[in-house]
Design an enzyme around this catalytic site. Structure first.
Site, PDB file in Angstrom:
ATOM      1  N   GLN A 108       0.805  -1.219   0.000  1.00  0.00           N
ATOM      2  CA  GLN A 108       0.000   0.000   0.000  1.00  0.00           C
ATOM      3  C   GLN A 108       0.841   1.274   0.000  1.00  0.00           C
ATOM      4  OE1 GLN A 108      -1.841   1.345   3.499  1.00  0.00           O
ATOM      5  NE2 GLN A 108      -0.712   0.041   4.880  1.00  0.00           N
ATOM      6  N   THR A 152      -5.785   7.037  10.530  1.00  0.00           N
ATOM      7  CA  THR A 152      -5.367   6.580   9.210  1.00  0.00           C
ATOM      8  C   THR A 152      -3.929   6.082   9.266  1.00  0.00           C
ATOM      9  OG1 THR A 152      -4.358   8.629   8.381  1.00  0.00           O
ATOM     10  CG2 THR A 152      -6.764   8.412   8.171  1.00  0.00           C
ATOM     11  N   ASP A 153      -3.554   5.291   8.282  1.00  0.00           N
ATOM     12  CA  ASP A 153      -2.135   5.009   8.093  1.00  0.00           C
ATOM     13  C   ASP A 153      -1.494   6.253   7.475  1.00  0.00           C
ATOM     14  OD1 ASP A 153       0.300   3.712   8.043  1.00  0.00           O
ATOM     15  OD2 ASP A 153      -0.428   1.958   6.982  1.00  0.00           O
ATOM     16  N   ALA A 154      -0.188   6.219   7.293  1.00  0.00           N
ATOM     17  CA  ALA A 154       0.553   7.381   6.801  1.00  0.00           C
ATOM     18  C   ALA A 154      -0.053   7.910   5.506  1.00  0.00           C
ATOM     19  CB  ALA A 154       2.016   7.016   6.595  1.00  0.00           C
ATOM     20  N   THR A 211      -6.749   2.440  10.226  1.00  0.00           N
ATOM     21  CA  THR A 211      -7.421   2.133   8.964  1.00  0.00           C
ATOM     22  C   THR A 211      -6.512   2.562   7.821  1.00  0.00           C
ATOM     23  OG1 THR A 211      -9.428   2.469   7.651  1.00  0.00           O
ATOM     24  CG2 THR A 211      -8.735   4.313   9.038  1.00  0.00           C
TER      25      THR A 211
END
Length: 571
Positions: free
Chosen positions: A202, A284-286, A237
């Site tokens: 991702q 959130t992720d990065a 997420t």
């Protein structure tokens, strides 16, 4: 979606809830929006504070990278001193506090712990990590990784996962979360809706969890539901799509419009909040990953992430620009006042859950310097040694090569592969430690160095000539994904001269201190060992086992033979 601050996982008192609502009520719009952001602070602390002040922004928290315990404590103290509303202080710690605190304990990746077969190892390691982090004033870890390592081609789950069995992941994840809490920090399970199905990363695109609704419920859903029922405080997420659940809740969604978890109303609000009952904080992720902006312009994606269920926005591409995008999204109605208020309730509610306002008022939000004694506990180093001892796994030895002895195999030709430092392996050079450990035990070790002489010897000389000089070949694998890699496969050095051409003529072994799936590319290697973690301690323990000074105890928490993908005779 209404937040219940009295319920799991907050359990706030009326007084704490009053602080949350009063604090929100006294904020300007800019202060409210600032709480949504959690940037990384890698620069000197005064530079970070000047950056925030210049933008008129107080973030809800920060993430820190490596410094000594004393330096990290001082940085956190300065950040908290300047913050009107106390900060969440996060680390991204997969294998111990080491990634944030350079003198913290590095006890090994999750797969090393899982290879012990004992969930208590996850609990004990996480508790050590929590104690060390809380001693410097940190209060949140982006872990454990609760991905299921279904796909051996996935470059990110790999050794960061507890393995490929959902039940094992569930048991070890529950234990790890319990250990972090008891150590003094919040756990954050990641990467929702679940990495490890796709073979892609991702960081570079919105990857896909392609399981059906029923398959997801029986695997990832089972893991997350167990954690939520156990009181999990926070979830990350991420930029991974789950088409089956998206279409379950929104059947008319075209494939091209399916959003990843970090942007998905269906996954965050319908699945996680409504169906699974998660009441905690969602981050959130990065947002610096390409997967975040695969499907929407960044100016739209920034406010959409909060509008569609996330509470905290992790990292930025440019803090000022992203802050402006969040404000514009609010003014345009992408981010509603109701959704903003819910996010703030969860952010401040989690700060109240950690009792940060009381600690700040009492001057105890950062522990005294005496708390740093935790970094000198001998039991922490002993645990790291135990993790290596119990985790390193002998996958096969069909030739009966082990234990290695100088009497039988004194002259060793060692071929190191992919040993340059990278993002997940910042030191590198472990092949030298490996050679030194063997030499101390009476072996003569020649490290392949890609010289013309070496290339001729390993790849082109008559086998009988090679056998006059060397008794065995060892492939030393240090292959870990880096910032720009999208795979963790073998790239044979020396224009293919190092490929496994003599396995039936010269005793040959492969040892891996990272990716455990090298039998994918070298299935006929007769002796193969997985160690799951690149560190000097693991290398030292590995050599002890190779020479018979201690026995192999680990059991593979995944299929190193990758039988679901390839025909493999295990010979």
């Amino acid at each position: 979606m209404k937040v219940n601050l009295k319920a799991k996982p907050f359990y706030l008192t009326e007084e704490q809830i009053a602080w949350v609502e009063k604090t929100i009520g006294e904020m300007t719009l800019e202060e409210k929006l600032g709480q949504l952001f959690l940037p990384m602070v890698a620069e000197p602390v005064e530079d970070a504070l000047a950056r925030f002040d210049r933008l008129g922004l107080q973030p809800g928290g920060v993430l820190l990278r490596s410094g000594t315990a004393a330096e990290t404590r001082e940085k956190i103290a300065r950040l908290q001193q300047q913050a009107r509303i106390p900060l969440l202080i996060a680390g991204d710690l997969d294998r111990g506090a080491y990634n944030m605190i350079s003198d913290g304990t590095q006890y090994g990746h999750e797969m090393l712990l899982a290879a012990s077969g004992d969930p208590q190892m996850a609990y004990r390691g996480a508790r050590i990590m929590g104690a060390e982090c809380s001693a410097v004033g940190a209060n949140w870890n982006f872990g454990p990784v609760v991905d299921i390592d279904f796909n051996p081609f996935n470059p990110m789950t790999n050794v960061r996962s507890f393995g490929s069995d959902p039940e094992t992941v569930r048991e070890f994840a529950l234990a790890a979360c319990r250990g972090m809490r008891e150590g003094g920090i919040l756990p954050c399970a990641k990467h929702f809706p679940g990495d490890g199905v796709d073979g892609r990363d991702q960081h570079f695109l919105s990857s896909v969890n392609s399981l059906s609704v029923e398959e997801w419920d029986a695997t990832y859903g089972k893991v997350y539901q167990a954690l939520i029922d156990d009181g999990l405080e926070t979830i990350m997420t991420v930029h991974i799509m789950q088409p089956a659940y998206t279409k379950k809740f929104s059947p008319d969604t075209p494939d091209a419009d399916i959003l990843p978890g970090s942007l998905s109303e269906e996954l965050n609000l319908r699945l996680l909040r409504e169906k699974m009952g998660f009441n905690g904080l969602l981050v959130t992720d990065a947002s610096s990953m390409a997967g975040f902006t695969d499907v929407l312009p960044r100016s739209v994606a920034v406010p959409t992430s909060i509008a569609h269920g996330a509470d905290i926005f992790l990292f930025t591409r440019d803090l000022e620009e992203d802050f402006d995008s969040m404000k514009a999204g609010y003014e345009q109605g992408i981010l509603t006042e109701e959704r903003l208020h819910e996010a703030l309730e969860r952010i401040l509610g989690m700060k109240a859950r950690l009792r940060l306002p009381e600690k700040k008022a009492a001057g105890t939000i950062v522990p005294p310097e005496s708390a740093l004694e935790v970094f000198r506990r001998p039991e922490s180093a002993a645990f790291a040694r135990e993790a290596a001892d119990r985790g390193i796994t002998l996958v096969k030895d069909t030739q009966g090569l082990l234990p290695l002895t100088p009497e039988k195999h004194r002259r060793l030709f060692v071929i190191p592969i992919k040993v340059e430092p990278n993002y997940h392996n910042p030191l590198g050079g472990y092949e030298r430690r490996f050679a030194e450990d063997l030499e101390k035990r009476g072996f003569e070790v020649h490290l392949y160095d890609a010289s013309p002489e070496d290339m001729q010897m390993i790849g082109k000389s008559p086998i009988r000539e090679f056998k006059k000089k060397y008794d065995a070949i060892i492939y030393f694998m240090n292959v870990a994904s880096s910032n720009s890699d999208s795979a963790v496969r073998i790239s044979w050095p020396g224009t293919r001269v190092t490929i496994t051409m003599m396995i039936h003529d010269v005793p040959t072994m492969m040892v891996s201190i990272d990716n455990p799936y090298h039998l994918m590319d070298a299935p006929r290697i007769p002796t193969y060992v997985n160690a799951y973690n690149s560190s000097e301690l693991v290398v030292d323990t590995l050599v002890e086992k190779l020479v018979g000074e201690s026995e192999f105890k680990g059991v593979s928490p995944m299929d190193p033979f990758v039988r679901n993908y390839f025909f493999n005779t295990d010979k």
